[in-house]
Design a protein around this motif. Structure first.
Motif, PDB file in Angstrom:
ATOM      1  N   GLN A   1      15.239 -15.650  -2.876  1.00 24.23           N
ATOM      2  CA  GLN A   1      15.017 -15.282  -3.873  1.00 24.23           C
ATOM      3  C   GLN A   1      13.852 -14.159  -3.987  1.00 24.23           C
ATOM      4  O   GLN A   1      13.083 -14.250  -3.242  1.00 24.23           O
ATOM      5  CB  GLN A   1      14.622 -16.329  -5.101  1.00 24.23           C
ATOM      6  N   VAL A   2      13.783 -13.403  -5.038  1.00 29.76           N
ATOM      7  CA  VAL A   2      12.949 -12.156  -5.242  1.00 29.76           C
ATOM      8  C   VAL A   2      11.838 -12.411  -6.038  1.00 29.76           C
ATOM      9  O   VAL A   2      12.326 -13.050  -7.033  1.00 29.76           O
ATOM     10  CB  VAL A   2      13.629 -10.979  -5.227  1.00 29.76           C
ATOM     11  N   GLN A   3      10.476 -12.130  -5.862  1.00 26.26           N
ATOM     12  CA  GLN A   3       9.451 -12.304  -6.531  1.00 26.26           C
ATOM     13  C   GLN A   3       9.152 -11.113  -7.316  1.00 26.26           C
ATOM     14  O   GLN A   3       9.326  -9.984  -6.646  1.00 26.26           O
ATOM     15  CB  GLN A   3       8.201 -12.881  -5.872  1.00 26.26           C
ATOM     16  N   LEU A   4       8.953 -10.985  -8.562  1.00 30.35           N
ATOM     17  CA  LEU A   4       8.757  -9.858  -9.322  1.00 30.35           C
ATOM     18  C   LEU A   4       7.158  -9.941  -9.980  1.00 30.35           C
ATOM     19  O   LEU A   4       6.932 -11.091 -10.557  1.00 30.35           O
ATOM     20  CB  LEU A   4       9.653  -9.889 -10.510  1.00 30.35           C
ATOM     21  N   VAL A   5       6.493  -8.857  -9.805  1.00 32.78           N
ATOM     22  CA  VAL A   5       5.276  -8.750 -10.461  1.00 32.78           C
ATOM     23  C   VAL A   5       5.259  -7.497 -11.415  1.00 32.78           C
ATOM     24  O   VAL A   5       5.479  -6.517 -10.916  1.00 32.78           O
ATOM     25  CB  VAL A   5       4.098  -8.595  -9.393  1.00 32.78           C
ATOM     26  N   GLU A   6       4.950  -7.933 -12.857  1.00 29.31           N
ATOM     27  CA  GLU A   6       4.648  -6.942 -13.700  1.00 29.31           C
ATOM     28  C   GLU A   6       3.117  -6.425 -13.898  1.00 29.31           C
ATOM     29  O   GLU A   6       2.502  -7.119 -13.636  1.00 29.31           O
ATOM     30  CB  GLU A   6       5.224  -7.473 -15.089  1.00 29.31           C
ATOM     31  N   SER A   7       3.198  -4.921 -14.218  1.00 29.11           N
ATOM     32  CA  SER A   7       1.864  -4.530 -14.686  1.00 29.11           C
ATOM     33  C   SER A   7       1.841  -3.527 -15.637  1.00 29.11           C
ATOM     34  O   SER A   7       3.198  -2.931 -15.828  1.00 29.11           O
ATOM     35  CB  SER A   7       1.153  -4.308 -13.103  1.00 29.11           C
ATOM     36  N   GLY A   8       0.683  -3.280 -16.445  1.00 27.05           N
ATOM     37  CA  GLY A   8       0.832  -2.207 -17.062  1.00 27.05           C
ATOM     38  C   GLY A   8       0.688  -2.195 -18.525  1.00 27.05           C
ATOM     39  O   GLY A   8       0.522  -1.817 -19.507  1.00 27.05           O
ATOM     40  N   GLY A   9       0.556  -4.038 -18.934  1.00 29.61           N
ATOM     41  CA  GLY A   9       0.531  -4.189 -20.059  1.00 29.61           C
ATOM     42  C   GLY A   9      -0.915  -4.121 -20.893  1.00 29.61           C
ATOM     43  O   GLY A   9      -1.596  -3.773 -20.007  1.00 29.61           O
ATOM     44  N   GLY A  10      -1.143  -4.416 -22.053  1.00 31.91           N
ATOM     45  CA  GLY A  10      -2.593  -4.376 -22.649  1.00 31.91           C
ATOM     46  C   GLY A  10      -2.646  -4.307 -24.005  1.00 31.91           C
ATOM     47  O   GLY A  10      -1.568  -4.316 -24.652  1.00 31.91           O
ATOM     48  N   LEU A  11      -3.632  -3.761 -24.704  1.00 30.91           N
ATOM     49  CA  LEU A  11      -3.698  -3.465 -26.081  1.00 30.91           C
ATOM     50  C   LEU A  11      -3.829  -1.993 -26.310  1.00 30.91           C
ATOM     51  O   LEU A  11      -4.554  -1.387 -25.702  1.00 30.91           O
ATOM     52  CB  LEU A  11      -5.101  -4.178 -26.622  1.00 30.91           C
ATOM     53  N   GLY A  26       9.401 -10.435  -1.347  1.00 30.17           N
ATOM     54  CA  GLY A  26      10.454 -11.254  -0.999  1.00 30.17           C
ATOM     55  C   GLY A  26      11.616 -11.013  -0.440  1.00 30.17           C
ATOM     56  O   GLY A  26      11.911  -9.718   0.208  1.00 30.17           O
ATOM     57  N   ARG A  27      12.757 -11.722  -0.837  1.00 29.45           N
ATOM     58  CA  ARG A  27      14.074 -11.223  -0.260  1.00 29.45           C
ATOM     59  C   ARG A  27      14.629 -10.268  -1.317  1.00 29.45           C
ATOM     60  O   ARG A  27      15.554 -10.465  -2.176  1.00 29.45           O
ATOM     61  CB  ARG A  27      15.159 -12.427  -0.448  1.00 29.45           C
ATOM     62  N   THR A  28      14.270  -9.007  -1.056  1.00 29.07           N
ATOM     63  CA  THR A  28      14.569  -7.987  -2.087  1.00 29.07           C
ATOM     64  C   THR A  28      15.982  -7.399  -1.912  1.00 29.07           C
ATOM     65  O   THR A  28      16.287  -6.651  -2.689  1.00 29.07           O
ATOM     66  CB  THR A  28      13.453  -6.790  -1.825  1.00 29.07           C
ATOM     67  N   PHE A  29      16.821  -7.745  -0.651  1.00 32.61           N
ATOM     68  CA  PHE A  29      18.019  -7.318  -0.452  1.00 32.61           C
ATOM     69  C   PHE A  29      18.813  -8.220  -1.315  1.00 32.61           C
ATOM     70  O   PHE A  29      20.207  -7.782  -1.417  1.00 32.61           O
ATOM     71  CB  PHE A  29      18.280  -7.571   1.162  1.00 32.61           C
ATOM     72  N   MET A  30      18.487  -9.325  -1.956  1.00 30.68           N
ATOM     73  CA  MET A  30      19.439 -10.111  -2.823  1.00 30.68           C
ATOM     74  C   MET A  30      19.794  -9.770  -4.197  1.00 30.68           C
ATOM     75  O   MET A  30      20.519  -9.966  -4.661  1.00 30.68           O
ATOM     76  CB  MET A  30      18.802 -11.764  -2.505  1.00 30.68           C
ATOM     77  N   SER A  31      18.318  -9.458  -4.819  1.00 30.48           N
ATOM     78  CA  SER A  31      18.351  -9.321  -6.063  1.00 30.48           C
ATOM     79  C   SER A  31      17.661  -7.795  -6.289  1.00 30.48           C
ATOM     80  O   SER A  31      16.674  -7.763  -5.841  1.00 30.48           O
ATOM     81  CB  SER A  31      17.901 -10.364  -7.008  1.00 30.48           C
ATOM     82  N   TYR A  32      17.955  -7.158  -7.294  1.00 33.32           N
ATOM     83  CA  TYR A  32      17.042  -5.954  -7.732  1.00 33.32           C
ATOM     84  C   TYR A  32      16.646  -5.903  -9.230  1.00 33.32           C
ATOM     85  O   TYR A  32      17.404  -6.516  -9.968  1.00 33.32           O
ATOM     86  CB  TYR A  32      17.922  -4.708  -7.559  1.00 33.32           C
ATOM     87  N   PRO A  33      15.642  -5.567  -9.375  1.00 34.80           N
ATOM     88  CA  PRO A  33      15.092  -5.386 -10.874  1.00 34.80           C
ATOM     89  C   PRO A  33      15.889  -4.421 -11.557  1.00 34.80           C
ATOM     90  O   PRO A  33      16.233  -3.371 -11.043  1.00 34.80           O
ATOM     91  CB  PRO A  33      13.573  -4.953 -10.624  1.00 34.80           C
ATOM     92  N   MET A  34      16.520  -4.990 -12.762  1.00 34.64           N
ATOM     93  CA  MET A  34      17.402  -3.950 -13.466  1.00 34.64           C
ATOM     94  C   MET A  34      17.312  -4.202 -14.942  1.00 34.64           C
ATOM     95  O   MET A  34      17.761  -3.198 -15.693  1.00 34.64           O
ATOM     96  CB  MET A  34      18.771  -4.365 -13.078  1.00 34.64           C
ATOM     97  N   GLY A  35      16.422  -5.178 -15.514  1.00 35.34           N
ATOM     98  CA  GLY A  35      16.218  -5.130 -16.859  1.00 35.34           C
ATOM     99  C   GLY A  35      14.856  -5.624 -17.123  1.00 35.34           C
ATOM    100  O   GLY A  35      14.099  -6.210 -16.795  1.00 35.34           O
ATOM    101  N   TRP A  36      14.499  -5.322 -18.384  1.00 36.60           N
ATOM    102  CA  TRP A  36      13.386  -5.568 -19.272  1.00 36.60           C
ATOM    103  C   TRP A  36      13.690  -6.337 -20.509  1.00 36.60           C
ATOM    104  O   TRP A  36      14.356  -5.940 -21.264  1.00 36.60           O
ATOM    105  CB  TRP A  36      12.535  -4.268 -19.676  1.00 36.60           C
ATOM    106  N   PHE A  37      13.104  -7.606 -20.651  1.00 41.51           N
ATOM    107  CA  PHE A  37      12.992  -8.306 -21.574  1.00 41.51           C
ATOM    108  C   PHE A  37      12.006  -8.764 -22.365  1.00 41.51           C
ATOM    109  O   PHE A  37      11.035  -8.356 -21.771  1.00 41.51           O
ATOM    110  CB  PHE A  37      13.570  -9.822 -21.396  1.00 41.51           C
ATOM    111  N   TRP A 117      12.758 -13.744 -12.240  1.00 38.79           N
ATOM    112  CA  TRP A 117      11.927 -13.103 -13.450  1.00 38.79           C
ATOM    113  C   TRP A 117      10.484 -13.238 -13.173  1.00 38.79           C
ATOM    114  O   TRP A 117      10.077 -13.992 -12.411  1.00 38.79           O
ATOM    115  CB  TRP A 117      12.064 -14.170 -14.799  1.00 38.79           C
ATOM    116  N   GLY A 118       9.899 -12.116 -13.832  1.00 37.40           N
ATOM    117  CA  GLY A 118       8.445 -11.910 -13.499  1.00 37.40           C
ATOM    118  C   GLY A 118       7.769 -12.938 -14.330  1.00 37.40           C
ATOM    119  O   GLY A 118       8.349 -13.831 -15.101  1.00 37.40           O
ATOM    120  N   GLN A 119       6.558 -13.142 -14.086  1.00 36.87           N
ATOM    121  CA  GLN A 119       5.517 -13.949 -15.044  1.00 36.87           C
ATOM    122  C   GLN A 119       5.125 -13.176 -16.332  1.00 36.87           C
ATOM    123  O   GLN A 119       4.870 -14.093 -17.075  1.00 36.87           O
ATOM    124  CB  GLN A 119       4.162 -14.210 -14.350  1.00 36.87           C
ATOM    125  N   GLY A 120       5.665 -12.122 -16.438  1.00 32.97           N
ATOM    126  CA  GLY A 120       5.430 -11.610 -17.786  1.00 32.97           C
ATOM    127  C   GLY A 120       4.217 -10.724 -17.926  1.00 32.97           C
ATOM    128  O   GLY A 120       3.062 -11.043 -17.427  1.00 32.97           O
TER     129      GLY A 120
END
Length: 127
Positions: A1-11, A26-37, A117-120
């Motif tokens: 599984q791939v681990q995702l880290v988001e950044s750039g949020g704020g007020l 991590g295993r970036t060849f298995m899944s690729y970031p493609m969406g934002w929720f 999924w990332g941690q948000g």
């Protein structure tokens, strides 16, 4: 599984801009970031923007963000971005990056085809 880290949020004040980034490890060849929720308090998770297929640049935007937000990715199609302009108080939410295997195609607003999924990251827009 791939681990995702988001950044750039704020007020930010209404009308302002933020740029979110999603970096995989991590295993970036298995899944690729493609969406934002995003998910606001007391509301269901919502698909904000998505690449419909790993191999293509066709994108989907929710009606509420079309024309204001832009999803993009790096040349390797591994790092995902979300440029958010003209932010409104109703954009306030936790934003999540999601990855899915690259053989999936089409718009997925339920998140069922996403396996990582990332941690948000919190985005707060003040009026």
């Amino acid at each position: 599984q791939v681990q995702l880290v988001e950044s750039g949020g704020g007020l930010v004040q209404a009308g302002g801009s933020l740029k979110l980034s999603c970096t995989p490890s991590g295993r970036t060849f298995m899944s690729y970031p493609m969406g934002w929720f995003r998910q606001a308090p007391g509301k269901e998770r919502q698909l904000v923007a998505q690449f419909r297929a790993w191999i293509e640049d066709s994108v989907y935007y929710a009606d509420s963000v079309r024309g204001r937000f832009t999803i993009s990715r790096d040349a390797a199609k591994t790092t995902l971005y979300l440029q958010m302009n003209s932010l409104k108080p109703e954009d306030t939410a936790v934003y999540y990056c999601a990855a899915r295997p690259r053989h999936f195609r089409g718009t997925d607003d339920s998140g069922e085809t996403y396996d990582s999924w990332g941690q948000g990251t919190q985005v707060t827009v003040s009026s």
